[in-house]
Structures are given as structure tokens and as C-alpha cells.
Write a protein that holds these residues in place. Structure first.
Motif, PDB file in Angstrom:
ATOM      1  N   VAL A 121       0.974  -1.085   0.056  1.00 57.70           N
ATOM      2  CA  VAL A 121       0.148  -0.011  -0.068  1.00 57.70           C
ATOM      3  C   VAL A 121       0.847   1.374  -0.112  1.00 57.70           C
ATOM      4  O   VAL A 121       1.718   1.138   0.786  1.00 57.70           O
ATOM      5  CB  VAL A 121      -0.848   0.152   1.314  1.00 57.70           C
ATOM      6  N   PHE A 122       0.656   2.111  -1.075  1.00 56.18           N
ATOM      7  CA  PHE A 122       1.400   3.530  -1.071  1.00 56.18           C
ATOM      8  C   PHE A 122       0.358   4.361  -0.478  1.00 56.18           C
ATOM      9  O   PHE A 122      -0.626   4.788  -1.117  1.00 56.18           O
ATOM     10  CB  PHE A 122       1.634   3.730  -2.480  1.00 56.18           C
ATOM     11  N   VAL A 123       1.083   4.878   0.835  1.00 56.62           N
ATOM     12  CA  VAL A 123       0.217   5.843   1.509  1.00 56.62           C
ATOM     13  C   VAL A 123       0.984   7.092   1.563  1.00 56.62           C
ATOM     14  O   VAL A 123       2.254   7.519   1.948  1.00 56.62           O
ATOM     15  CB  VAL A 123       0.058   5.517   3.078  1.00 56.62           C
ATOM     16  N   THR A 124       0.288   8.340   1.000  1.00 53.75           N
ATOM     17  CA  THR A 124       0.928   9.557   1.170  1.00 53.75           C
ATOM     18  C   THR A 124       0.491  10.349   2.460  1.00 53.75           C
ATOM     19  O   THR A 124      -0.667   9.950   3.052  1.00 53.75           O
ATOM     20  CB  THR A 124       0.277  10.631  -0.177  1.00 53.75           C
ATOM     21  N   GLY A 125       1.375  11.072   2.913  1.00 55.83           N
ATOM     22  CA  GLY A 125       1.003  11.772   4.305  1.00 55.83           C
ATOM     23  C   GLY A 125       1.225  11.016   5.428  1.00 55.83           C
ATOM     24  O   GLY A 125       0.739  11.196   6.563  1.00 55.83           O
ATOM     25  N   THR A 126       2.363   9.989   5.501  1.00 58.28           N
ATOM     26  CA  THR A 126       2.678   8.991   6.647  1.00 58.28           C
ATOM     27  C   THR A 126       3.248   9.418   7.651  1.00 58.28           C
ATOM     28  O   THR A 126       3.346   9.235   8.896  1.00 58.28           O
ATOM     29  CB  THR A 126       3.496   7.872   6.026  1.00 58.28           C
ATOM     30  N   ALA A 127       3.856  10.807   7.543  1.00 51.48           N
ATOM     31  CA  ALA A 127       4.369  11.473   8.735  1.00 51.48           C
ATOM     32  C   ALA A 127       3.146  12.623   9.376  1.00 51.48           C
ATOM     33  O   ALA A 127       3.550  13.115  10.142  1.00 51.48           O
ATOM     34  CB  ALA A 127       5.658  12.598   8.454  1.00 51.48           C
ATOM     35  N   GLY A 128       2.222  12.639   8.818  1.00 54.80           N
ATOM     36  CA  GLY A 128       0.959  13.265   9.256  1.00 54.80           C
ATOM     37  C   GLY A 128       0.147  12.553  10.212  1.00 54.80           C
ATOM     38  O   GLY A 128       0.305  11.216  10.434  1.00 54.80           O
ATOM     39  N   PHE A 129      -0.863  13.157  10.771  1.00 54.63           N
ATOM     40  CA  PHE A 129      -1.707  12.633  11.928  1.00 54.63           C
ATOM     41  C   PHE A 129      -2.319  11.318  11.226  1.00 54.63           C
ATOM     42  O   PHE A 129      -2.262  10.125  12.090  1.00 54.63           O
ATOM     43  CB  PHE A 129      -2.726  13.649  12.502  1.00 54.63           C
ATOM     44  N   ILE A 130      -3.423  11.215  10.386  1.00 56.27           N
ATOM     45  CA  ILE A 130      -4.138  10.244  10.082  1.00 56.27           C
ATOM     46  C   ILE A 130      -3.195   9.098   9.296  1.00 56.27           C
ATOM     47  O   ILE A 130      -3.270   8.081   9.390  1.00 56.27           O
ATOM     48  CB  ILE A 130      -5.145  10.640   9.247  1.00 56.27           C
ATOM     49  N   GLY A 131      -2.123   9.534   8.394  1.00 56.02           N
ATOM     50  CA  GLY A 131      -1.306   8.692   7.714  1.00 56.02           C
ATOM     51  C   GLY A 131      -0.446   7.769   8.596  1.00 56.02           C
ATOM     52  O   GLY A 131      -0.242   6.648   8.056  1.00 56.02           O
ATOM     53  N   PHE A 132      -0.027   8.610   9.615  1.00 52.92           N
ATOM     54  CA  PHE A 132       0.842   7.716  10.445  1.00 52.92           C
ATOM     55  C   PHE A 132      -0.147   6.371  11.368  1.00 52.92           C
ATOM     56  O   PHE A 132       0.451   5.514  11.233  1.00 52.92           O
ATOM     57  CB  PHE A 132       1.505   8.690  11.836  1.00 52.92           C
ATOM     58  N   HIS A 133      -1.305   6.943  11.948  1.00 53.76           N
ATOM     59  CA  HIS A 133      -2.299   5.774  12.315  1.00 53.76           C
ATOM     60  C   HIS A 133      -2.680   4.756  11.209  1.00 53.76           C
ATOM     61  O   HIS A 133      -2.443   3.847  11.423  1.00 53.76           O
ATOM     62  CB  HIS A 133      -3.566   6.733  12.933  1.00 53.76           C
ATOM     63  N   LEU A 134      -3.041   5.342  10.016  1.00 52.01           N
ATOM     64  CA  LEU A 134      -3.234   4.142   9.016  1.00 52.01           C
ATOM     65  C   LEU A 134      -2.158   3.117   8.848  1.00 52.01           C
ATOM     66  O   LEU A 134      -2.171   1.947   8.708  1.00 52.01           O
ATOM     67  CB  LEU A 134      -3.739   5.086   7.825  1.00 52.01           C
ATOM     68  N   ALA A 135      -0.970   3.960   8.468  1.00 49.26           N
ATOM     69  CA  ALA A 135       0.214   3.174   8.402  1.00 49.26           C
ATOM     70  C   ALA A 135       0.418   2.037   9.415  1.00 49.26           C
ATOM     71  O   ALA A 135       0.882   1.282   9.148  1.00 49.26           O
ATOM     72  CB  ALA A 135       1.627   3.946   8.014  1.00 49.26           C
ATOM     73  N   VAL A 195      -9.254   5.073  10.913  1.00 52.99           N
ATOM     74  CA  VAL A 195      -8.445   4.075  10.183  1.00 52.99           C
ATOM     75  C   VAL A 195      -8.868   2.577   9.956  1.00 52.99           C
ATOM     76  O   VAL A 195      -8.458   2.099   9.038  1.00 52.99           O
ATOM     77  CB  VAL A 195      -6.769   4.064  10.791  1.00 52.99           C
ATOM     78  N   HIS A 196      -9.670   2.260  10.896  1.00 57.89           N
ATOM     79  CA  HIS A 196     -10.218   0.745  10.894  1.00 57.89           C
ATOM     80  C   HIS A 196     -11.123   0.995   9.822  1.00 57.89           C
ATOM     81  O   HIS A 196     -11.320  -0.115   9.113  1.00 57.89           O
ATOM     82  CB  HIS A 196     -11.062   0.522  12.263  1.00 57.89           C
ATOM     83  N   ALA A 197     -11.978   1.963   9.598  1.00 56.10           N
ATOM     84  CA  ALA A 197     -12.939   2.085   8.556  1.00 56.10           C
ATOM     85  C   ALA A 197     -12.100   2.176   7.218  1.00 56.10           C
ATOM     86  O   ALA A 197     -12.589   1.588   6.237  1.00 56.10           O
ATOM     87  CB  ALA A 197     -13.670   3.377   8.764  1.00 56.10           C
ATOM     88  N   ILE A 198     -11.209   2.943   7.197  1.00 56.52           N
ATOM     89  CA  ILE A 198     -10.378   2.929   5.682  1.00 56.52           C
ATOM     90  C   ILE A 198      -9.821   1.782   5.565  1.00 56.52           C
ATOM     91  O   ILE A 198     -10.079   1.298   4.386  1.00 56.52           O
ATOM     92  CB  ILE A 198      -9.089   3.969   5.963  1.00 56.52           C
ATOM     93  N   ARG A 199      -9.154   0.936   6.448  1.00 53.72           N
ATOM     94  CA  ARG A 199      -8.725  -0.275   6.497  1.00 53.72           C
ATOM     95  C   ARG A 199      -9.898  -1.354   5.734  1.00 53.72           C
ATOM     96  O   ARG A 199      -9.631  -1.969   4.795  1.00 53.72           O
ATOM     97  CB  ARG A 199      -8.146  -1.135   7.491  1.00 53.72           C
ATOM     98  N   LEU A 200     -10.998  -1.416   6.072  1.00 53.85           N
ATOM     99  CA  LEU A 200     -12.278  -2.107   5.780  1.00 53.85           C
ATOM    100  C   LEU A 200     -12.578  -1.758   4.319  1.00 53.85           C
ATOM    101  O   LEU A 200     -12.791  -2.735   3.235  1.00 53.85           O
ATOM    102  CB  LEU A 200     -13.317  -1.925   6.599  1.00 53.85           C
ATOM    103  N   LEU A 201     -12.312  -0.243   3.785  1.00 55.40           N
ATOM    104  CA  LEU A 201     -12.774   0.139   2.723  1.00 55.40           C
ATOM    105  C   LEU A 201     -11.889  -0.194   1.547  1.00 55.40           C
ATOM    106  O   LEU A 201     -12.338  -0.194   0.400  1.00 55.40           O
ATOM    107  CB  LEU A 201     -12.949   1.610   2.598  1.00 55.40           C
TER     108      LEU A 201
END
Length: 337
Positions: free
Chosen positions: A4-18, A226-232
Motif C-alpha cells: 500500500v502506497f500511503v501519502t502523508g505518513t508523517a501526518g496525523f491520520i497517515g501515521f495511524h493508518l500506516a 483508520v479501521h474504517a479505511i482499512r475495511l474500505l
């Protein structure tokens, strides 16, 4: 192992999703500009934590750098792209509007081009509840019109939705747009209300309360989001010519594998109730400066999350009491207060 290529991984939501994806065994390729919109030290700390996992690689660069972005996407050949990087902040868009066009419009275009050139199974991108703008009928539903943006930030996110729909139609890229509702939680952005309120309270300073407290928000805890994003990720919209059928209340496009999804807590909490919960978590009162409504702000938000639940079986449910308590615990530990 999916990449998974995630942009914004040093950001708030991107960090938690990663972190969530890594914990599940995904390979995550992170991309972030480490801009100084807020404390870069906090951003670097997030990346440092992610880099403890061997399945994470970090790349530093700006979305506006099309050559770098397209090369990285091609080289890593991800199965999925989740685009969370943006110039954020409704109020800052009044001060520096050009940054929003350059990052949110041009940068997002560059990412969509990279997705088209490389080919991905699913492109997921962040929009915002701000696209509902001047709408007054709540809870907000994905099928409502979003033609009344009140800030340039909201307008750039609305533009992203329109751009993404055209690419989904032209190049058959399964695309999901998230509309986030007031996300909060540990490792949050210092410019967000909860962070500012806690910091001021512990310093004995007053907080600014806009519209004299007559506001309400659908506060969404970051772990729920981020759990919702993972499911989506696993709920990619199908092409109409492949027999895709909309479900009741669906935002599925009739001409493209494209869908918009609200991700919120499904409750509208008064601002003064939110502040009271902060006071309870801190065990102290907070001095308040009652202010007029800020330009471009809205009195309330509230997400209808029926579509999210229909697609994933999941509905965010962390209460503000629990979420604020977790944030305060993190804040005290991180800043040794």
C-alpha cells in the motif's frame, strides 16, 4: 503481502493508518513532504516509530514533484494507493490560499496520473466534511449536493472529488473518496482544537471558543477512522459495465467505479460538551475567551454513516469521553506534563 502506497505518513491520520496496516502484515510505502505547517519534530517522530517495522519504507518529497512521485509509484508498484497528504486546515486557507491549490489540486493530479500510469487495484483519497459547505440538512448524506463550499480548502477537496471521478470514468480506476469528520486522537495535529485546548489548559491559558460556544461537531476518533479505511480498502467500487449495483443510499457513480463515503462518529456533539469532557479528563477548569464565528466556519456537522456500515459492517462508536481521555493520557506522557 500486499503493498500500500500511503501519502502523508508523517501526518496525523497517515501515521495511524500506516501503523494499522503494518500491524496487519501489509507492506507500506510512505510518502511525505515534512512541511513546516506545524511542528516537524512531531512528524519525524511518527516516521521514526513506523520505521521500526521492516515492512515500512519512508520517502520524503512533495506532491508537486511529479517526476519523483511518478517514479516512486512505478518502482514500488503498489496494489493500493491511499492519498492522505494535503495542505490541511480550514482557517489557514484564508491566510495562504495558494498552498491549497498547489498541494491539494496539482499534487493530487500528479498522484492520479501516477496511479493511471502504474495501475492499481484501488485508489482511495481523502476528502472532507467541509465539502457539505452551506448545506443545512443534517445528518449529511453522501448523495446530497456539495455545490456550496465556504472555504478554498473545501473547494480544493470538492475539486479532488470531481477530478477523481473523471479519472475513474476515463481509465477505469476503482476510486473511493472519504469525507472525514473532525478527526482527533493521540499524535494529533497541534493546530486542531483538542490539542490546542489541552495545551492551553495545562499552561493556565484561556482557550478561544468561537460563535460563543454555539457550535457542534461530529468528533471522530482516529482509531475508528483508520479501521474504517482499512475495511474500505477491500470494498473497491465496481465498474458499471461489470454489473455494479448501487445499494440503498449509495453514492456509487452510474458511469464510473467511483464512490464517496462519510467516515464520522454519527453523532453531533455540542462544542461546550466537548470542552467539558476535556475539563473532566484534565481534572481542572479551562478559562474561555468567547469569540465571534470565524469566516468560512460552519455551526455544525453530523455524518450519516449508513453507507459505511452497509459496505463494511462497521460503524465508528468511540465516545468523546473515551477518546479525549486517551488523548490526554498520550499528551501528558509525550510532553511529560
Amino acid at each position: 503481502m500486499k503493498t500500500v502506497f500511503v501519502t502523508g505518513t508523517a501526518g496525523f491520520i497517515g501515521f495511524h493508518l500506516a501503523k494499522h496496516l503494518l500491524d496487519e502484515g501489509f507492506k507500506v510505502v510512505g510518502f511525505d513532504g515534512l512541511t513546516d505547517y506545524y511542528d516537524v519534530t512531531l512528524k519525524k517522530k511518527r516516521h521514526e516509530m513506523l520505521e521500526r517495522n521492516p515492512n515500512f519504507t519512508a520517502h520524503i518529497g512533495m506532491l508537486e514533484n511529479n517526476e519523483l512521485l511518478s517514479r516512486l509509484v512505478a518502482e514500488t508498484n503498489p496494489d493500493v494507493i491511499v492519498h492522505l497528504a494535503a495542505q490541511a486546515g480550514v482557517r489557514y486557507s484564508l491566510e495562504n490560499p495558494r498552498a491549497y491549490v498547489e498541494t491539494n489540486v496539482t499534487g493530487t493530479f500528479n498522484l492520479m496520473e501516477a496511479a493511471r500510469e502504474t495501475g492499481v487495484d484501488h485508489l482511495l483519497m481523502a476528502s472532507t466534511s467541509s465539502v457539505y459547505g452551506g448545506n443545512t440538512q443534517m445528518p449529511f448524506e453522501e448523495t446530497q449536493k456539495t455545490e456550496l463550499p465556504l472555504t478554498l480548502y473545501a473547494a480544493t477537496k470538492k475539486a479532488n472529488e470531481a477530478m477523481a471521478h473523471s479519472y475513474a470514468h476515463l481509465w477505469h480506476i476503482p476510486t473511493t473518496m472519504f469525507r472525514f469528520f473532525t478527526v482527533y486522537g493521540p499524535y494529533g495535529r497541534p493546530d486542531l482544537a483538542l490539542f490546542k485546548f489541552v495545551r492551553a489548559a495545562l499552561a493556565g491559558e484561556a482557550i478561544d471558543v468561537y460563535n460563543h460556544g454555539e457550535m457542534a461537531r461530529d468528533f471522530t476518533y482516529v482509531d475508528d477512522l483508520v479501521h474504517a479505511i482499512r475495511l474500505l480498502i477491500d470494498a473497491a467500487p465496481a465498474r458499471p459495465d461489470a454489473g455494479a449495483a448501487a445499494i440503498p443510499g449509495d453514492s456509487l457513480s452510474p458511469v464510473a467505479p467511483f464512490r464517496t463515503i462519510n467516515i464520522g462518529n454519527g453523532k453531533s456533539v455540542p462544542l461546550m460538551t466537548f470542552i467539558a469532557e476535556i475539563e473532566n479528563a484534565l481534572g481542572q477548569g479551562i478559562k474561555k475567551n468567547m469569540m465571534e464565528m470565524q469566516k468560512g466556519d460552519v455551526p455544525g456537522t453530523w455524518a450519516n454513516t449508513d453507507l459505511l456500515e452497509a459496505l463494511t459492517g462497521y460503524r465508528p462508536n468511540t465516545s468523546v469521553k473515551e477518546g479525549i481521555s486517551r488523548f490526554v493520557e498520550w499528551y501528558r506522557e509525550y510532553y511529560q506534563v
